[in-house]
Design a protein around this motif. Structure first.
Motif, PDB file in Angstrom:
ATOM      1  N   HIS A  63     -12.510   4.248  -8.226  1.00 43.18           N
ATOM      2  CA  HIS A  63     -11.646   5.047  -7.349  1.00 43.18           C
ATOM      3  C   HIS A  63     -12.178   5.071  -5.920  1.00 43.18           C
ATOM      4  O   HIS A  63     -11.406   4.941  -4.965  1.00 43.18           O
ATOM      5  CB  HIS A  63     -11.505   6.477  -7.881  1.00 43.18           C
ATOM      6  CG  HIS A  63     -10.505   6.596  -8.982  1.00 43.18           C
ATOM      7  ND1 HIS A  63      -9.159   6.728  -8.766  1.00 43.18           N
ATOM      8  CD2 HIS A  63     -10.669   6.573 -10.331  1.00 43.18           C
ATOM      9  CE1 HIS A  63      -8.526   6.800  -9.907  1.00 43.18           C
ATOM     10  NE2 HIS A  63      -9.425   6.700 -10.886  1.00 43.18           N
ATOM     11  N   SER A 123     -11.502   1.714  -4.315  1.00 43.54           N
ATOM     12  CA  SER A 123     -10.082   1.594  -4.025  1.00 43.54           C
ATOM     13  C   SER A 123      -9.688   2.411  -2.803  1.00 43.54           C
ATOM     14  O   SER A 123      -8.976   1.936  -1.925  1.00 43.54           O
ATOM     15  CB  SER A 123      -9.263   2.041  -5.238  1.00 43.54           C
ATOM     16  OG  SER A 123      -7.881   2.029  -4.947  1.00 43.54           O
ATOM     17  N   ASP A 124     -10.168   3.632  -2.730  1.00 43.88           N
ATOM     18  CA  ASP A 124      -9.779   4.541  -1.646  1.00 43.88           C
ATOM     19  C   ASP A 124     -10.464   4.242  -0.322  1.00 43.88           C
ATOM     20  O   ASP A 124      -9.856   4.400   0.746  1.00 43.88           O
ATOM     21  CB  ASP A 124     -10.084   5.988  -2.032  1.00 43.88           C
ATOM     22  CG  ASP A 124      -9.246   6.474  -3.203  1.00 43.88           C
ATOM     23  OD1 ASP A 124      -8.220   5.832  -3.517  1.00 43.88           O
ATOM     24  OD2 ASP A 124      -9.624   7.493  -3.802  1.00 43.88           O
ATOM     25  N   GLU A 150      -5.434  -1.348   0.936  1.00 41.25           N
ATOM     26  CA  GLU A 150      -4.418  -0.610   0.184  1.00 41.25           C
ATOM     27  C   GLU A 150      -5.022  -0.213  -1.158  1.00 41.25           C
ATOM     28  O   GLU A 150      -5.670  -1.028  -1.812  1.00 41.25           O
ATOM     29  CB  GLU A 150      -3.179  -1.473  -0.068  1.00 41.25           C
ATOM     30  CG  GLU A 150      -2.404  -1.802   1.188  1.00 41.25           C
ATOM     31  CD  GLU A 150      -1.130  -2.580   0.867  1.00 41.25           C
ATOM     32  OE1 GLU A 150      -0.647  -2.500  -0.279  1.00 41.25           O
ATOM     33  OE2 GLU A 150      -0.659  -3.273   1.767  1.00 41.25           O
ATOM     34  N   PRO A 151      -4.828   1.029  -1.594  1.00 43.88           N
ATOM     35  CA  PRO A 151      -5.391   1.466  -2.879  1.00 43.88           C
ATOM     36  C   PRO A 151      -4.839   0.640  -4.047  1.00 43.88           C
ATOM     37  O   PRO A 151      -3.703   0.172  -4.015  1.00 43.88           O
ATOM     38  CB  PRO A 151      -4.943   2.917  -2.999  1.00 43.88           C
ATOM     39  CG  PRO A 151      -4.596   3.343  -1.620  1.00 43.88           C
ATOM     40  CD  PRO A 151      -4.124   2.104  -0.910  1.00 43.88           C
ATOM     41  N   ASP A 208      -3.329   0.001  -7.758  1.00 45.96           N
ATOM     42  CA  ASP A 208      -2.426   0.783  -8.607  1.00 45.96           C
ATOM     43  C   ASP A 208      -3.162   1.143  -9.904  1.00 45.96           C
ATOM     44  O   ASP A 208      -4.288   0.700 -10.142  1.00 45.96           O
ATOM     45  CB  ASP A 208      -1.116   0.036  -8.876  1.00 45.96           C
ATOM     46  CG  ASP A 208      -1.288  -1.270  -9.643  1.00 45.96           C
ATOM     47  OD1 ASP A 208      -2.245  -1.391 -10.442  1.00 45.96           O
ATOM     48  OD2 ASP A 208      -0.457  -2.170  -9.450  1.00 45.96           O
ATOM     49  N   LEU A 231      -6.783  -0.220 -11.392  1.00 43.59           N
ATOM     50  CA  LEU A 231      -7.891   0.731 -11.497  1.00 43.59           C
ATOM     51  C   LEU A 231      -8.444   0.773 -12.913  1.00 43.59           C
ATOM     52  O   LEU A 231      -9.660   0.784 -13.116  1.00 43.59           O
ATOM     53  CB  LEU A 231      -7.457   2.133 -11.076  1.00 43.59           C
ATOM     54  CG  LEU A 231      -7.505   2.427  -9.588  1.00 43.59           C
ATOM     55  CD1 LEU A 231      -6.850   3.777  -9.299  1.00 43.59           C
ATOM     56  CD2 LEU A 231      -8.938   2.409  -9.088  1.00 43.59           C
TER      57      LEU A 231
END
Length: 63
Positions: free
Chosen positions: A17, A20-21, A26-27, A29, A33
């Motif tokens: 997470h 990704s963040d 772009e994070p 999906d 994840l």
């Protein structure tokens, strides 16, 4: 004060997470994840440290 420690398989979800963040433009999906968490947890279970890529593309070990 928190102590620094090697990452373990139990940390995989949070690491995925955070990556990704904070790192990606772009994070990821939920599907990606989940996949990243599974793969990272398996790697961390085998060896409690993560390998990362530096900005120069060379692999480094955090452990």
């Amino acid at each position: 004060m928190e102590r620094v420690r090697l990452a373990t398989a139990n940390d995989a979800t949070e690491i995925a997470h955070l990556s990704s963040d904070l790192i990606l433009s772009e994070p990821l999906d939920d599907h990606w994840l989940a996949l990243c968490t599974t793969v990272l947890a398996e790697r961390l279970a085998a060896r409690p440290a993560a390998r990362t890529r530096s900005s120069r593309g060379r692999a480094r070990s955090s452990g």
